[in-house]
Design an enzyme around this catalytic site. Structure first.
Site, mmCIF file in Angstrom:
data_model
loop_
_atom_site.group_PDB
_atom_site.id
_atom_site.type_symbol
_atom_site.label_atom_id
_atom_site.label_comp_id
_atom_site.label_asym_id
_atom_site.label_seq_id
_atom_site.Cartn_x
_atom_site.Cartn_y
_atom_site.Cartn_z
ATOM 1 N N HIS A 117 41.623 54.755 39.777
ATOM 2 C CA HIS A 117 41.861 53.322 39.553
ATOM 3 C C HIS A 117 42.972 52.879 40.494
ATOM 4 O O HIS A 117 43.979 53.583 40.639
ATOM 5 C CB HIS A 117 42.267 53.115 38.090
ATOM 6 C CG HIS A 117 42.252 51.691 37.643
ATOM 7 N ND1 HIS A 117 43.147 50.758 38.109
ATOM 8 C CD2 HIS A 117 41.452 51.042 36.766
ATOM 9 C CE1 HIS A 117 42.894 49.597 37.528
ATOM 10 N NE2 HIS A 117 41.872 49.738 36.714
ATOM 11 N N ARG A 129 44.383 41.337 37.980
ATOM 12 C CA ARG A 129 43.763 40.727 39.171
ATOM 13 C C ARG A 129 42.714 39.694 38.763
ATOM 14 O O ARG A 129 42.537 38.684 39.416
ATOM 15 C CB ARG A 129 43.169 41.826 40.057
ATOM 16 C CG ARG A 129 44.252 42.603 40.824
ATOM 17 C CD ARG A 129 43.696 43.830 41.509
ATOM 18 N NE ARG A 129 43.524 44.931 40.578
ATOM 19 C CZ ARG A 129 42.521 45.799 40.587
ATOM 20 N NH1 ARG A 129 41.579 45.689 41.503
ATOM 21 N NH2 ARG A 129 42.451 46.773 39.701
#
Ligand SMILES: Cc1cc2nc3c(=O)[nH]c(=O)nc-3n(C[C@H](O)[C@H](O)[C@H](O)COP(=O)(O)OP(=O)(O)OC[C@H]3O[C@@H](n4cnc5c(N)ncnc54)[C@H](O)[C@@H]3O)c2cc1C
Length: 603
Positions: free
Chosen positions: A235, A255
């Site tokens: 990740h 995000r």
């Protein structure tokens, strides 16, 4: 030896989302169900999931449907996915999410009262049903509340160390109580593995202590096949500072809500490299990216929301080029949105409450005021037990697998949010078909010598209490080696070194010693985990050596591009006759024309 013995029609090993959903389904089919988990019920890894559950409910963008979700999943997995699993998943996820709502899950809401959905990497439209950034907690709470009334027998704080067989068939499992150290024998007509992932094979990981590849290894030792083991997901955003919290996840939802990645020069480096197959869907300027995060349907997604494999590599590139942050990561900034959103600080706290507290408490950073420092962390394994797409049965009769320990749906890379939907879609299927299978079996003959052998081996570390090396030294050496040699960027010589290094580590693991007694003995538990960690590490390394190309989570700097010859095969791992690990390739079955057309239409 005499053991405390339990008998169930279906035994589910693992009480995360997949295990709980499987147990509920099997129980609803009228069979008796036992559910075993390493920790307390409700504490499974699923509880840590933050960002949301991917399902094409089309509540926020009515252009979404199963076909778009299917195409996104296949594109994200770079077309080596089990297409049938990807199809079932995309079609059934919305019903599974609505079912959770009917069972009491309290999702965030749209203005008109429907389940709210947010943007996430690789998903064309806002698709993640969520509860702030605590979605996994709500999922587990709901399944647990529902399951508790189904008459399921729960065996908490119990670790399974061996599956028991009668001929070819799996007929039970053997384990020990973590608290008291007593052994337990489970007889069952069908067994479902739902044990989660393998993150603890690496040094930097978002995974908790429970993720030691147990289900993968139990299945492998019982003769089942593993597939796609080379595909490990790193990740892009884990915490990197202070060192004690390194690896803890920073959800992609940051995000999705408008957070941007910057290097030490303050530049949004994600615009520098956009893969060809995502170019048409990706914003080419910051303004368009921002509009996308705010729901403008005419805008394309910002490059920060490209797939995880790509974002991780871009971050590594910046760090290697000397453009990283002071502690060896890059900057992730959500605080900048205050300039765009009324009451920005409150908005951030409302959308990302866990992230706010995580950084405040662990790093003394106020994310509403300043950027976070982040870097890649080992997060998820796409590989796992090879199962039939519809029934989730492995290649061993009576043995089923679902959730992260099973494989197929994700191919070379998993899209965020697709795991929570995977575990409820395929958890349900595993429960349904395991119950059917169990009903068709007449007897469960368990042969106790198999259990005696497992018990004897499990107790060996105590015989070397003073002479043996401690298990943690071996565990750390393995984690360090996998991180350095079979990590985000791989090559032949480093992986060969890792493979050569595994044999001495296995020797050391076979000689570890543990002091004290069997009650509450974490050293003993760590000693028993070593076999699992070594087995999955070997499977990852051997499969990664075979895939001489770069695809999804598997990037090799000696073969940096995709090779069409590898686009039609999966690598499978199986225990050979002499106990050696065999790796071989299998052709991916031809996709039906209707599904090919779906992918074409979505290009
Ligand atoms: C921090 C974090 C955030 C995430 N956020 C998201 C997200 O927003 N969306 C998303 O889709 N995915 C997310 N994921 C991934 C997702 O949470 C997991 O892939 C998923 O929850 C796995 O569920 P599972 O049921 O397969 O396994 P788990 O939830 O891990 O459950 C495994 C169970 O198996 C038990 N077990 C293991 N070994 C044994 C054994 N030997 N004997 C007995 N029991 C055993 C454990 O005790 C546990 O009960 C996240 C993961 C992490 C780490």
């Amino acid at each position: 030896m005499d053991y405390q013995t339990h008998e169930h029609d279906v035994l589910v090993i693992g009480a995360g989302g997949a295990g709980l959903r499987a147990a509920i389904e099997a129980s609803a089919a009228g069979v008796s169900v036992g559910l075993v988990c390493k920790s307390l019920l409700g504490k499974a890894h699923t509880v840590m999931a933050e960002g949301g559950i991917a399902a094409a409910l089309a509540n926020v963008d009515d252009r979404d449907n199963w076909k778009v979700h299917f195409a996104d999943t296949m594109r994200g997995g770079q077309y080596v996915n089990n297409w049938r699993m990807a199809e079932l998943h995309a079609k059934e996820a919305p019903d599974r999410v609505r079912e959770l709502e009917a069972w009491g899950a309290v999702f965030d809401r749209t203005k008109d009262g429907r389940i709210l959905q947010r943007n996430f990497g690789g998903h064309r439209y806002p698709r993640l049903a969520h509860v702030g950034d605590r979605t996994g907690l709500e999922l587990i709470r709901t399944l647990q509340d529902h399951g508790i009334h189904q008459g399921i027998d729960v065996h908490m704080e119990c670790t399974i160390i061996r599956l028991l067989k009668d001929g070819d068939r799996v007929v039970g499992a053997f384990g020990y109580e973590r608290e008291r150290g007593r052994f337990k024998l489970f007889k069952a007509r069908a067994v479902i593995l739902a044990t989660g992932g393998i993150g603890r094979a690496y040094k930097i990981t978002s995974n908790s202590w429970e993720y030691t590849g147990d289900g993968h290894t139990l299945a492998y030792d019982a003769g089942a096949e593993l597939v796609d083991m080379e595909f490990v997901q790193f990740h892009p955003t884990g915490m990197i500072w202070p060192p004690s919290v390194r690896g803890i996840l920073v959800t992609e939802a940051v995000r999705g809500e408008g957070g941007v990645l910057k290097n030490k020069e303050g530049r949004r480096f994600m615009f520098d490299e956009i893969p060809d197959n995502y170019r048409a869907q990706t914003a080419d300027n910051e303004e368009e990216g921002w509009r996308y995060t705010q729901g403008d349907k005419a805008a394309r997604r910002p490059p920060e929301l490209l797939t995880r494999d790509h974002v991780s590599r871009c971050i590594v590139r910046e760090i290697k080029a000397g453009r990283g942050s002071p502690h060896g990561g890059v900057f992730l900034d959500i605080s900048w949105i205050k300039a765009r959103v009324p009451n920005g600080a409150d908005h951030i706290k409302k959308k990302l409450p866990s992230m706010y507290h995580q950084f405040k408490q662990l790093a003394d950073i106020d994310i509403t005021q300043e950027p976070m420092e982040v870097g890649p962390t080992t997060h998820y394994i796409m590989g796992g037990v090879r199962v039939d797409a519809d029934t989730q049965m492995s290649t061993v009769p009576g043995l089923f697998a679902a959730g992260e320990c099973a494989a197929g749906i994700n191919g070379a890379n998993r899209l965020g949010g697709n795991s929570l939907s995977d575990i409820i879609v395929f958890g349900k299927r595993a429960g349904e078909y395991a119950a059917k299978y169990a009903k068709a079996q007449t007897s469960t003959a368990v042969d106790t010598p198999q259990a005696d052998e497992a018990a004897r081996r499990a107790l060996e570390p105590f015989e070397r209490s003073t002479s043996g090396e401690g298990p943690y030294q071996v565990q750390y050496a393995l984690q360090e080696m996998m991180q350095d040699l079979v990590g985000i960027v791989r090559n032949e010589s480093e992986m060969q070194r890792a493979l050569d290094g595994l044999a001495p580590l296995r020797d050391r693991a076979n000689r570890v010693g543990v002091g004290g007694h069997r009650e509450y003995n974490p050293g003993w538990h760590a000693a028993l985990d070593l076999h699992n960690l070594l087995t999955v590490s070997e499977a990852i390394t051997r499969s990664a050596l075979e895939r001489r190309e770069s695809r999804g989570g598997h990037f090799r700097d000696d073969y940096p591009t995709k090779d069409a010859r590898f686009g039609t095969i999966n690598f499978v791992v199986r225990k050979g006759r002499d106990g050696q690990m065999d790796v071989f390739s299998v052709a991916i079955p031809e996709m039906p024309e209707t599904l090919k057309q779906v992918i074409k239409d979505m290009e």
